[in-house]
Design a protein around this motif. Structure first.
Motif, PDB file in Angstrom:
ATOM      1  N   TYR A 121     -24.384 -26.000 -56.936  1.00 12.39           N
ATOM      2  CA  TYR A 121     -24.672 -24.587 -56.736  1.00 12.39           C
ATOM      3  C   TYR A 121     -23.401 -23.794 -57.036  1.00 12.39           C
ATOM      4  O   TYR A 121     -22.329 -24.103 -56.492  1.00 12.39           O
ATOM      5  N   PHE A 122     -23.525 -22.750 -57.875  1.00 15.96           N
ATOM      6  CA  PHE A 122     -22.373 -21.963 -58.292  1.00 15.96           C
ATOM      7  C   PHE A 122     -22.303 -20.645 -57.535  1.00 15.96           C
ATOM      8  O   PHE A 122     -23.337 -19.987 -57.317  1.00 15.96           O
ATOM      9  N   LEU A 151     -27.360 -26.368 -61.163  1.00 20.69           N
ATOM     10  CA  LEU A 151     -27.757 -27.521 -61.972  1.00 20.69           C
ATOM     11  C   LEU A 151     -28.352 -28.559 -61.030  1.00 20.69           C
ATOM     12  O   LEU A 151     -27.847 -28.766 -59.924  1.00 20.69           O
ATOM     13  N   ARG A 152     -29.411 -29.235 -61.477  1.00 18.73           N
ATOM     14  CA  ARG A 152     -30.069 -30.221 -60.622  1.00 18.73           C
ATOM     15  C   ARG A 152     -30.446 -31.452 -61.434  1.00 18.73           C
ATOM     16  O   ARG A 152     -30.980 -31.353 -62.531  1.00 18.73           O
ATOM     17  N   LEU A 153     -30.173 -32.626 -60.878  1.00 17.35           N
ATOM     18  CA  LEU A 153     -30.581 -33.899 -61.452  1.00 17.35           C
ATOM     19  C   LEU A 153     -31.473 -34.589 -60.434  1.00 17.35           C
ATOM     20  O   LEU A 153     -31.053 -34.862 -59.306  1.00 17.35           O
ATOM     21  N   SER A 154     -32.731 -34.882 -60.802  1.00 16.33           N
ATOM     22  CA  SER A 154     -33.701 -35.467 -59.869  1.00 16.33           C
ATOM     23  C   SER A 154     -34.037 -36.898 -60.257  1.00 16.33           C
ATOM     24  O   SER A 154     -34.147 -37.224 -61.445  1.00 16.33           O
ATOM     25  N   PHE A 155     -34.216 -37.739 -59.265  1.00 13.50           N
ATOM     26  CA  PHE A 155     -34.584 -39.138 -59.432  1.00 13.50           C
ATOM     27  C   PHE A 155     -36.002 -39.301 -58.903  1.00 13.50           C
ATOM     28  O   PHE A 155     -36.264 -39.037 -57.728  1.00 13.50           O
ATOM     29  N   ILE A 156     -36.900 -39.758 -59.755  1.00 15.98           N
ATOM     30  CA  ILE A 156     -38.323 -39.797 -59.448  1.00 15.98           C
ATOM     31  C   ILE A 156     -38.791 -41.244 -59.331  1.00 15.98           C
ATOM     32  O   ILE A 156     -38.455 -42.088 -60.163  1.00 15.98           O
ATOM     33  N   ASN A 157     -39.591 -41.526 -58.293  1.00 13.42           N
ATOM     34  CA  ASN A 157     -40.213 -42.842 -58.106  1.00 13.42           C
ATOM     35  C   ASN A 157     -39.172 -43.968 -58.009  1.00 13.42           C
ATOM     36  O   ASN A 157     -39.254 -44.979 -58.709  1.00 13.42           O
ATOM     37  N   ILE A 158     -38.200 -43.789 -57.124  1.00 11.86           N
ATOM     38  CA  ILE A 158     -37.244 -44.866 -56.850  1.00 11.86           C
ATOM     39  C   ILE A 158     -37.892 -45.828 -55.856  1.00 11.86           C
ATOM     40  O   ILE A 158     -38.139 -45.470 -54.701  1.00 11.86           O
ATOM     41  N   ASN A 175     -16.352 -21.442 -68.260  1.00 12.76           N
ATOM     42  CA  ASN A 175     -15.644 -20.432 -67.486  1.00 12.76           C
ATOM     43  C   ASN A 175     -15.331 -20.979 -66.102  1.00 12.76           C
ATOM     44  O   ASN A 175     -16.005 -21.885 -65.607  1.00 12.76           O
ATOM     45  N   GLY A 176     -14.288 -20.444 -65.490  1.00  6.59           N
ATOM     46  CA  GLY A 176     -13.909 -20.887 -64.170  1.00  6.59           C
ATOM     47  C   GLY A 176     -14.848 -20.371 -63.099  1.00  6.59           C
ATOM     48  O   GLY A 176     -15.652 -19.455 -63.330  1.00  6.59           O
ATOM     49  N   GLY A 177     -14.748 -20.970 -61.924  1.00  6.27           N
ATOM     50  CA  GLY A 177     -15.598 -20.551 -60.816  1.00  6.27           C
ATOM     51  C   GLY A 177     -15.444 -21.491 -59.648  1.00  6.27           C
ATOM     52  O   GLY A 177     -14.415 -22.160 -59.499  1.00  6.27           O
ATOM     53  N   SER A 178     -16.474 -21.575 -58.823  1.00  9.55           N
ATOM     54  CA  SER A 178     -16.482 -22.504 -57.695  1.00  9.55           C
ATOM     55  C   SER A 178     -17.903 -23.010 -57.495  1.00  9.55           C
ATOM     56  O   SER A 178     -18.879 -22.357 -57.876  1.00  9.55           O
ATOM     57  N   ALA A 179     -17.995 -24.192 -56.905  1.00 12.36           N
ATOM     58  CA  ALA A 179     -19.307 -24.825 -56.728  1.00 12.36           C
ATOM     59  C   ALA A 179     -19.335 -25.615 -55.436  1.00 12.36           C
ATOM     60  O   ALA A 179     -18.307 -26.109 -54.955  1.00 12.36           O
ATOM     61  N   THR A 180     -20.518 -25.721 -54.879  1.00  9.60           N
ATOM     62  CA  THR A 180     -20.808 -26.695 -53.836  1.00  9.60           C
ATOM     63  C   THR A 180     -21.745 -27.733 -54.426  1.00  9.60           C
ATOM     64  O   THR A 180     -22.459 -27.453 -55.398  1.00  9.60           O
TER      65      THR A 180
END
Length: 235
Positions: A121-122, A151-158, A175-180
């Motif tokens: 999350y930005f 941005l999101r990466l999802s794992f399906i049917n593990i 560009n610069g910034g911050s994220a959690t």
């Protein structure tokens, strides 16, 4: 029924690619003295912002932590409301790779297949390129993104018998910034994906050979029977 063998080196501590700095890491072994705690929310540098998660000592409830001995986290706690675990905010500059790495396994307790997601999350919209690296899922560069808040990466049917593997989800900002970052279980059955050896690094974009060594460092040996191959989805 298909058998798939996952082989690699013995598990080691996370090492950031040359030129990068680890700004957060947690193998969970020191949390709560290494002992199991249901519905735990006293993590160093992490907060359960929705639902619940369980801190599990390796061996309890039949769970073997992906990192070996010590403790790990079941992302679906004991309240029927799966957890969302969020980090502090971390700054980055343009051209610095931000990489979230971890080990994970299936729930190991015969529950239905699980779905979970990794998030960035930005604080303000960011542009750049992104992708993932994994000893099991392979290496993928998704391409560019422009002025996005997440941005999101999802794992399906593990499946529950999915053997421990590594994944690194990264972006290279223009560009610069911050994220959690956040880890989210998407089911509510009190039995979730098991995670371990969590790390965030910020720094230079590594060469492909360096990534190969990093992934080898996450390796675990094991064998799993999979009826349905897990999948990845990106958003």
């Amino acid at each position: 029924m298909r058998k798939l063998v996952l082989t690699a080196l013995a598990a080691t501590a996370f090492a950031a690619p040359a030129g990068a700095s680890i700004v957060y890491s947690n193998n969970f072994d020191a949390e709560n003295g290494g002992n199991t705690a249901l519905n735990y929310n006293s993590f160093d540098g992490l907060t359960v912002t929705d639902g619940t998660v369980d801190l599990v000592k390796s061996g309890d409830f039949g769970i073997s932590c992906p990192g070996g001995a010590g403790a790990c986290v079941d992302l679906d706690g004991s309240t029927g409301n799966s957890g969302l675990v969020s980090s502090n905010s971390y700054a980055f500059n343009a051209g610095e790779r931000v990489a979230l790495s971890l080990l994970f396994s299936g729930n190991q307790r015969g529950a239905p297949s699980d779905n979970f997601s990794l998030h960035f999350y930005f604080a303000t919209p960011v542009s750049g390129t992104y992708g993932y690296r994994s000893g099991f899922f392979g290496n993928v560069d998704f391409g560019t993104f422009t002025d996005v808040p997440e941005l999101r990466l999802s794992f399906i049917n593990i499946p529950p018998n999915f053997a421990a593997t590594d994944v690194t989800f990264f972006f290279d900002p223009a560009n610069g910034g911050s994220a959690t970052f956040a880890l989210e279980d998407l089911d509510n059955d009190n039995v979730g994906i098991v995670i371990d050896n969590l790390a965030l690094s910020v720094g230079a974009i590594p060469e492909p050979a360096t990534w190969a060594m990093v992934i080898a460092g996450f390796g675990l040996a094991g064998m799993a029977v999979r009826r349905r191959r897990p999948a990845l989805a990106i958003a």
